[in-house]
Design an enzyme around this catalytic site. Structure first.
Site, PDB file in Angstrom:
ATOM      1  N   GLU A 166      37.739  41.368  38.166  1.00 11.78           N
ATOM      2  CA  GLU A 166      38.470  40.862  39.330  1.00 11.78           C
ATOM      3  C   GLU A 166      39.656  41.739  39.721  1.00 11.78           C
ATOM      4  O   GLU A 166      40.821  41.335  39.589  1.00 11.78           O
ATOM      5  CB  GLU A 166      38.936  39.417  39.102  1.00 11.78           C
ATOM      6  N   GLU A 353      30.804  35.342  36.656  1.00 12.80           N
ATOM      7  CA  GLU A 353      31.531  34.080  36.481  1.00 12.80           C
ATOM      8  C   GLU A 353      31.177  33.132  37.614  1.00 12.80           C
ATOM      9  O   GLU A 353      31.092  33.542  38.771  1.00 12.80           O
ATOM     10  CB  GLU A 353      33.056  34.254  36.529  1.00 12.80           C
TER      11      GLU A 353
END
Ligand code: JJW
Length: 452
Positions: A166, A353
């Protein structure tokens, strides 16, 4: 009752990250990271929680791995803490840190579970932050050296590698929004950090190839699906900026070696420029073997003058929300991955995720009946099936998370686990969603019932 079957080689897994689960922050020579510093500043994390103990997975990893085995996953995604390997970020290697991950990896392999390793899941050595952190180009080379040490040590045991988790959070959330460590609020700084992380990613991929490391390497971006609330030009443009800030700003350099021009222009008007040096963009766009996508949410955006998210505000239209306030938007998962495939081509995709936060309660029967989390997973699994049926090369799915854990600025107040953590006793209690996921994996399929 319809049965939606998944390809037999579809990879089901779960994900965690070092600082969120390990604890043992001063053990066996680990150096401090920016999250130790940040979480110990009063007011930065809800309840002034920190990762000092977390789930104590540093000691209890055999229990975690037994849970993974019981769940039936093929792969476990976890991250290596840079400050365990190089306590100062550079310099001396800490053998005890490598030994720890060697024990974890061996125990996984012993249990028939493949490790998937994230190299950077936010715990930057504090010593590097003291010299400017990711804003300093020297951190790029320090990272590549750290990666090389880890590659050489675990080559042949780890098949799947992820450079960064991320990058939007590492850069903008941490240096512009200011909610995550190191907690700055400076657009130029955030843009510089994002760029340097992506250069570090590219250099690491290059090094991986030069060293002839086995397996595959990619990176993970957190994408969201935002659509304009109306067809007005203002709403369309505002929403394009908002989504572009999360999505294209990271995906375009990764696959095309360029930043989206409309955002470069917008940032320039705000006085911020990308500090591109010759060769950077080619480095960033190194060919990768797969792309990791973290998908949680999305929604609708419309123009609002001077709104902090680049003049785009989210419109509330009555989505169900999780306990962390994020819209439940399963269709957004389909749209996001379809967009990735249509825009960037035939790259294998892993959802690295996806998951839901709910305010779980341990009931007097000793169980956690998290029907809302099961519903969230079920709705998103239908979208996985649609994607595969649509020819999108979706290879696997990692549920966030195996355990309830330290949810960054939210501390321990937000639970994402398939397994409930009793933070007082450190006891692990599988929730109903754990058994739901176990059932899906064992069947290789989901069941869908039409509502009457
Ligand atoms: C955005 C808050 C203004 C983690 C965000 C806050 C204010 C525009 C979960 N993924 O714990 C995104 N997570 O470690 C990695 N993903 O904005 C893993 N994204 O925004 C999980 C938080 C997040 C966020 C949190």
């Amino acid at each position: 009752m319809a049965r939606l079957e998944f390809p037999p080689d579809f990879v089901w897994g779960t994900a965690t990250a070092s600082y969120q689960i390990e604890g043992a922050v001063t053990e066996d020579g680990r150096g401090p990271s920016i999250w130790d510093t940040f979480s110990h500043i009063p007011g930065k994390v809800k309840g002034n929680d920190n990762g000092d103990v977390a789930c104590d997975s540093y000691h209890r990893y055999p229990e975690d791995i037994a849970l993974l085995k019981k769940l039936g996953v093929k792969v476990y995604r976890f991250s290596i803490a840079w400050p365990r390997i190089l306590p100062q970020g550079t310099g001396e290697v800490n053998q005890a840190g490598l030994d720890y991950y060697n024990r974890v990896i061996d125990a996984l392999l012993e249990a028939g579970i493949e490790p998937c390793v994230t190299l950077y899941h936010w715990d930057l050595p504090q010593a590097l932050q003291d010299r400017g952190g990711w804003a300093n180009r020297e951190t790029i080379d320090a990272f590549v050296r750290y990666a090389e040490i880890v590659f050489r040590t675990f080559n042949g045991k780890v098949r799947q590698w992820i450079t960064f988790n991320e990058t939007w959070c590492v850069s903008f959330l941490s240096n512009f929004v200011g909610d995550h460590a190191p907690g700055n609020k400076d657009l130029q700084l955030a843009i510089t950090v994002a760029h340097h992380c992506m250069v570090a990613h590219g250099k690491t991929v290059k090094r991986f190839r030069e060293l002839g490391i086995q397996g595959e390497i990619g990176t993970t971006h957190n994408l969201y699906w935002y659509e304009p609330y109306s067809s007005s030009q203002e709403d369309i443009e505002a929403c394009r900026r908002y989504r572009g800030w999360y999505n294209e700003w990271f995906m375009d350099p990764t696959f095309r070696g360029e930043y989206p021009a409309f955002l470069v222009e917008w940032f320039r008007k705000k006085g911020a420029e990308v500090p591109i040096q010759p060769g950077d963009m080619e480095t960033i766009a190194q060919k990768i073997d797969f792309i990791g996508i973290n998908y949680y949410s999305g929604g609708f955006g419309r123009y609002k003058q001077d709104h902090k998210n680049f003049d785009c505000e989210e419109v509330q239209i009555g989505f169900d929300k999780t306990h962390i306030g994020w819209n439940v938007y399963p269709d957004g998962l389909y749209k996001t991955l379809k967009w990735v495939h249509d825009t960037y081509g035939d790259i294998p995709i892993y959802i690295t995720e996806n998951g839901a936060c709910y305010d779980d309660v341990l009931t007097s029967d000793g169980k956690v009946h998290d029907a809302d989390r099961i519903a969230y997973f079920h709705k998103h699994f239908i979208q996985l099936h649609r994607l595969i049926a649509s020819g999108v090369p979706l290879r696997g799915y990692f549920a966030w998370s195996l355990l309830d854990n330290f949810e960054w600025a939210e501390g321990y107040s937000k639970r994402f686990g398939l397994v409930y953590m009793n933070y007082e006793t450190l006891e692990r209690i599988p929730k109903d969603s754990f058994y739901f996921f176990q059932h899906v994996i064992a069947n290789g399929a989901i069941e869908v019932e039409d509502k009457k």
